[in-house]
Design a protein around this motif. Structure first.
Motif, short mmCIF file in Angstrom:
data_model
loop_
_atom_site.label_atom_id
_atom_site.label_comp_id
_atom_site.label_asym_id
_atom_site.label_seq_id
_atom_site.Cartn_x
_atom_site.Cartn_y
_atom_site.Cartn_z
N UNK A 1 22.65 -0.84 -21.56
CA UNK A 1 22.13 0.28 -20.83
C UNK A 1 21.96 -0.56 -19.36
N UNK A 2 22.20 0.35 -18.41
CA UNK A 2 22.49 0.12 -16.95
C UNK A 2 21.77 1.00 -16.10
N UNK A 3 21.29 0.39 -14.90
CA UNK A 3 20.77 1.20 -13.90
C UNK A 3 21.68 1.22 -12.45
N UNK A 4 22.17 1.98 -12.13
CA UNK A 4 22.81 1.71 -10.86
C UNK A 4 22.50 2.48 -9.60
N UNK A 5 22.80 1.91 -8.50
CA UNK A 5 22.42 2.43 -7.15
C UNK A 5 23.61 3.47 -6.81
N UNK B 1 20.91 8.52 -19.95
CA UNK B 1 19.78 8.22 -20.64
C UNK B 1 18.70 9.38 -20.93
N UNK B 2 18.43 10.00 -19.94
CA UNK B 2 17.68 11.25 -20.00
C UNK B 2 17.47 11.96 -18.85
N UNK B 3 17.16 13.14 -18.81
CA UNK B 3 17.19 14.04 -17.32
C UNK B 3 15.77 13.71 -16.61
N UNK B 4 15.44 14.47 -15.59
CA UNK B 4 14.23 14.37 -14.81
C UNK B 4 13.90 13.21 -14.12
N UNK B 5 14.75 12.86 -13.52
CA UNK B 5 14.54 11.64 -12.76
C UNK B 5 14.10 12.18 -11.33
N UNK B 6 12.67 11.65 -11.11
CA UNK B 6 12.12 12.36 -9.86
C UNK B 6 12.23 11.52 -8.38
N UNK B 7 12.83 12.45 -7.56
CA UNK B 7 13.07 11.62 -6.11
C UNK B 7 12.29 12.40 -5.07
N UNK B 8 11.40 11.64 -4.36
CA UNK B 8 10.35 12.26 -3.52
C UNK B 8 11.01 12.30 -2.13
N UNK B 9 11.37 13.45 -1.58
CA UNK B 9 11.80 13.68 -0.24
C UNK B 9 10.54 14.64 0.43
N UNK C 1 18.44 5.58 -7.94
CA UNK C 1 18.96 4.64 -9.16
C UNK C 1 18.88 5.58 -10.30
N UNK C 2 20.07 5.65 -10.83
CA UNK C 2 20.25 6.30 -12.17
C UNK C 2 20.56 5.57 -13.47
N UNK C 3 19.82 5.77 -14.68
CA UNK C 3 20.22 4.93 -16.06
C UNK C 3 21.03 5.61 -16.75
N UNK C 4 21.99 4.75 -17.15
CA UNK C 4 23.22 5.22 -18.23
C UNK C 4 22.72 4.39 -19.44
N UNK C 5 23.27 4.65 -20.81
CA UNK C 5 23.16 3.96 -22.05
C UNK C 5 24.36 4.14 -22.75
N UNK C 6 24.71 3.11 -23.55
CA UNK C 6 25.89 3.14 -24.37
C UNK C 6 25.21 2.57 -25.67
N UNK C 7 25.65 3.08 -26.85
CA UNK C 7 24.96 2.64 -28.37
C UNK C 7 26.22 2.18 -29.02
#
Length: 455
Positions: A162-166, A393-401, A42-48
């Motif tokens: 702001x939204x977070x999508x699959x 919104x930012x970098x660095x989303x961690x996904x654990x595999x 899931x990744x967040x986006x943001x519009x001002x």
């Protein structure tokens, strides 16, 4: 201007927004590209948005109400986004669509003005968690809402969406297409100008599946999990016309100087990042980046297709070669990797997903960067004009595999403190590595400026 750490946000309880009309009750399979392991995030986006002099500007017009109603109308056309995912045989993802489900919506107010959040607006946004509330139980891949949207009003009349999508449901282009449709409906259209196309079967594996190309992006994961997320620092770096020209002046081959900005920046950043991580000279290093493949198919995918239609070509070399050769070397590797993406490459990648059980991407040592500058987020207009900042919104989303932490970097459109347009590169690194990266990047840019000053 130092960014404000936002704490004074009043949120109402999250509610479901359901389609405005009855929708088909169906079970739809995702494509064999959609449901790969690396996209189960899931990744967040943001519009001002500022309170400009647009036709929606009025004390009586509430952006929360306008956007919530437009979302309900948009879900009539994009009804799979109101569903929930489950796994079928072989971990195949299926979206269950029923009239009782929907997307999560949060209404909020902040006791600040848009200007107080920083001029210019640049990620990372330290107050993200206040503008996109992590509703408990909503952040999974299976059985959870596929979209979470929060609209926060500011004291100045501006607001943020702001939204977070699959990611399994759509790529960045698909999400921008949906948000554009919401904006059109908010502004009074009866239906979206681009009709959504599902047809995920177009990107399923062949029968029988056969891998005909090399796909290094799905090599076995390395075992080093990298830095814990809490030990990372997040930064954005501005590349305007002056910075790009400084880099171009360092290219030995004149034909390379006509390369795209993505290729040039990625070559530069890949090199600086590798030096910053202090890897051994004989260690393999990789850069992966999504490439839109909609026009790679013959015929092209239908206009309105909003599923994932992306490949992840990979450039590979050793840390020693990357860090000691001229910038042309890294640039050539990036450009050649992009050229690998053809229709046969896409078909082969799709077949690999089925034959190998939807493997994840390469491990933590890989540099994964995505370009979001030209896919349409900046054009989303809910009636108050285009956004002041739109995108990741930012970098660095961690996904654990398998105990491996995956980090992502991004390009977004933005401005510097001189109000110049350019590209923002979002990066996450451990503190010591970030300082080395900054120094290496400045060395490259200063070397270019020195060349320009002596011409």
């Amino acid at each position: 201007m130092e960014q404000l750490v936002l704490t004074s946000v009043r949120r109402q309880e999250a509610k479901l927004v359901v389609p405005a009309k009855l929708i088909p009750r169906v079970h739809l399979q995702l494509s064999d590209i959609d449901d790969q392991e690396g996209l189960r995030v899931q990744i967040p986006f943001i519009n001002f948005y500022s309170a400009g002099s647009h036709f929606m500007q009025s004390d009586r017009v509430d952006p929360v109400k306008v956007i919530r109603e437009a979302l309900s109308k948009a879900l009539v056309f994009y009804y799979p986004l109101a569903g929930r995912l489950r796994e079928g045989p072989g971990r195949k993802l299926i979206v269950d669509c029923t009239g009782e489900l929907g997307i999560l919506f949060v209404e909020a107010d902040a006791d600040v003005t848009l200007k107080e959040l920083g001029v210019p607006l640049q990620p990372p946004f330290p107050y993200l968690e206040h503008l996109l509330h992590d509703v408990p139980g909503s952040d999974g891949i299976l059985g959870c809402p596929l979209l979470l949207i929060q609209v926060t009003r500011f004291m100045c009349g501006g607001f943020v969406v702001a939204c977070r999508f699959n990611h399994t449901m759509c790529d960045g282009i698909g999400l921008a297409q949906f948000l554009t449709a919401v904006g059109e409906l908010a502004r009074g259209r009866r239906k979206p100008s681009v009709q959504p196309v599902w047809e995920r079967n177009l990107l399923n594996a062949r029968d029988p599946p056969r891998v005909t190309c090399t796909h290094r992006e799905y090599d076995e994961l390395d075992v080093d999990g990298g830095a814990p997320l809490e030990d990372l620092v997040h930064r954005s770096f501005f590349f305007g016309s002056a910075e790009l020209e400084a880099l171009r002046q360092q290219l030995g081959r004149r034909r390379h100087r006509r390369c795209k900005s993505f290729d040039l920046m990625t070559a530069c950043i890949w090199r600086c990042r590798t030096i910053a991580l202090g890897l051994e000279p004989n260690e393999d290093v990789h850069v992966l980046f999504p490439v839109n493949a909609r026009n790679k198919y013959k015929p092209f995918l239908p206009t309105g297709y909003y599923g994932n239609s992306i490949a992840f070509p990979t450039a590979i070399t050793t840390a020693g070669m990357l860090c000691t050769q001229p910038l042309d070397y890294a640039l050539k590797l990036v450009m050649e990797a992009k050229e690998d993406v053809t229709e046969e490459y896409m078909r082969s990648m799709t077949d690999l997903m089925v034959l190998r059980g939807r493997p994840p991407f390469l491990g933590a040592r890989s540099f994964f960067v995505s370009d979001l500058r030209r896919i349409g987020f900046g054009d989303v207009d809910f009636g108050w004009g285009k956004a002041c900042y739109a995108g990741i919104a930012r970098s660095g989303f961690g996904v654990l595999h398998s105990q491996v932490m995956r980090l992502y970097s991004y390009y977004a459109s933005g401005k510097n403190d001189k109000d110049e347009d350019g590209s923002l590169f979002l990066l996450s690194l451990p503190p010591t590595a970030m300082k080395v990266f900054e120094d290496q990047l400045q060395l490259l840019l200063n070397h270019g400026y020195h060349i320009l000053s002596t011409l």
